[in-house]
Design an enzyme around this catalytic site. Structure first.
Site, PDB file in Angstrom:
ATOM      1  CG  ASP A   1      76.172  39.931  76.785  1.00  0.00           C
ATOM      2  OD1 ASP A   1      75.078  39.136  76.842  1.00  0.00           O
ATOM      3  OD2 ASP A   1      75.935  41.011  76.674  1.00  0.00           O
TER       4      ASP A   1
ATOM      5  N   GLY B   1      78.133  33.391  78.706  1.00  0.00           N
ATOM      6  CA  GLY B   1      77.296  32.708  79.777  1.00  0.00           C
ATOM      7  C   GLY B   1      76.406  33.571  80.101  1.00  0.00           C
ATOM      8  CG  ASP B   2      72.204  33.219  82.751  1.00  0.00           C
ATOM      9  OD1 ASP B   2      72.049  34.240  83.159  1.00  0.00           O
ATOM     10  OD2 ASP B   2      71.290  32.403  82.909  1.00  0.00           O
ATOM     11  CG  PHE B   3      74.431  38.775  83.430  1.00  0.00           C
ATOM     12  CD1 PHE B   3      72.978  38.847  84.085  1.00  0.00           C
ATOM     13  CD2 PHE B   3      74.900  39.450  82.129  1.00  0.00           C
ATOM     14  CE1 PHE B   3      72.209  39.281  83.368  1.00  0.00           C
ATOM     15  CE2 PHE B   3      73.721  40.211  81.790  1.00  0.00           C
ATOM     16  CZ  PHE B   3      72.403  40.005  82.115  1.00  0.00           C
TER      17      PHE B   3
ATOM     18  CG  HIS C   1      68.320  49.778  82.062  1.00  0.00           C
ATOM     19  ND1 HIS C   1      68.489  50.785  81.377  1.00  0.00           N
ATOM     20  CD2 HIS C   1      68.828  48.743  81.487  1.00  0.00           C
ATOM     21  CE1 HIS C   1      68.880  50.523  80.022  1.00  0.00           C
ATOM     22  NE2 HIS C   1      69.061  48.967  80.199  1.00  0.00           N
TER      23      HIS C   1
END
Length: 345
Positions: free
Chosen positions: A209, A234-236, A254
């Protein structure tokens, strides 16, 4: 023929009362926030107290506090007895700060003025097709969080509290393998990963995350998990850790519109080991008119982040777009379901 549900045979009187009650729903949220902020439930843990006794302990006005408690008792948060003392109910007990799976932080977060203002702007979302949050605060929700450390802390702690009662349910519902690596994508502070690893001593895990979430993770204080996990930031939307056997995406999709969801899922697909599985843990919207938390969250997602809750068919379509296929759906004893997927052939 007009369908006019009511509480009895009072006709117009019932309809009027129902619509007035619904129109004042914001007062329920405000009352819940009030008792959470003054920690009334903590002071009732040892037994029932009158409003006067609680007011002395919480530095509040006894008459006004009693009116708020009496109102919340109509919704099952507290119970007032014939002597005027207030008792904790099962719902009220979850507002205590000193109980396992306390929802206190979740309530304080969900009733924060930031979200109240966003809900008040819902008409803008409906008329102009875009989150009212961004119009009110000038930037997308997650960008706003990045610039407001206090709100970010409130959000992370609230989401962790809201997830707490669900994590053990999800971990116990899905048949996780005895060995392998579980990658929790957008896993927040790691509550679900902790529950999964506790139940399967042969598993290892990766919590993935952004920095503010993983820097306050819940995994390091558990000797049972020592040496079995690592945390990565990190950035998913760009990439996720590679080589996992189970990828979990819980309460993530969501928050995003379809194109971003497909992007996240494609990143998971690219990182998955052969024969790996992907689990989406989110509300599964039911058909019909019965109340369901997912239908409430669906409106909230539209107003806050331009996201949405989805049906099984809508999840299946997202998965196809990412090179995955839905294999099964598992219901849980909590409000989310588990959507399992694998790589498409």
């Amino acid at each position: 023929m007009v369908d006019t549900p009511g509480n009895g045979d009072g006709g117009v009187q019932d309809v009027t009362a129902q619509l007035v009650e619904h129109s004042l729903g914001h007062l329920f949220s405000a009352a819940l926030r009030t008792v959470a902020r003054c920690r009334a439930a903590d002071h009732l843990a040892a037994g029932p107290r009158t409003a006067e006794e609680l007011a002395e302990l919480t530095d509040t006005h006894a008459g006004h506090l009693r009116r708020v408690l009496r109102y919340l008792a109509t919704r099952g948060v507290f119970r007032e007895d014939a002597a005027g003392a207030f008792h904790l109910t099962e719902v009220g007990d979850a507002l205590r700060t000193d109980v396992p799976d306390s929802l206190h932080s979740a309530v304080v977060m969900l009733t924060d003025p930031v979200f109240q203002r966003t809900s008040a702007g819902l008409e803008e979302t409906v008329r102009k097709e875009g989150p009212s949050f961004e119009r009110i605060f000038g930037k997308p929700f997650f960008a706003y969080l990045a610039d407001d450390p206090a709100l970010r802390e409130l959000f992370d702690s609230g989401m962790s509290a809201m997830s707490g009662p669900i994590d053990a349910v999800v971990a116990g519902t899905y048949p996780f393998p005895e060995k392998g690596t579980v990658v929790d994508v957008g896993g927040g502070r790691g509550g679900l990963l902790r529950a999964v690893l506790r139940g399967r001593p042969g598993l290892t895990g990766v919590l993935y995350d952004q920095v503010p979430a993983v820097s306050t993770h819940l995994l390091g204080d558990d000797d049972e998990l020592r040496g079995r996990w690592r945390a990565e930031s990190g950035d998913f939307l760009e990439a996720v850790p590679e080589g996992g056997d189970i990828y979990v995406v819980k309460h993530v999709l969501h928050n995003w519109p379809d194109d971003d969801c497909v992007r996240i899922l494609r990143n998971c697909r690219a990182a998955m080991a052969p024969d790996a599985r992907l689990l989406i843990v989110d509300c599964l919207l039911p058909t019909g008119n019965e109340p369901h938390l997912g239908k409430t969250l669906d409106v909230a997602m539209a107003a806050i982040v331009n996201g949405q809750e989805r049906t099984e068919d809508e999840f299946a379509a997202l998965l196809v777009g990412a090179g995955l296929r839905l294999t099964r759906v598992l219901a849980t004893d909590a409000f989310p379901s588990i959507v399992e997927a694998e790589a498409a052939l």
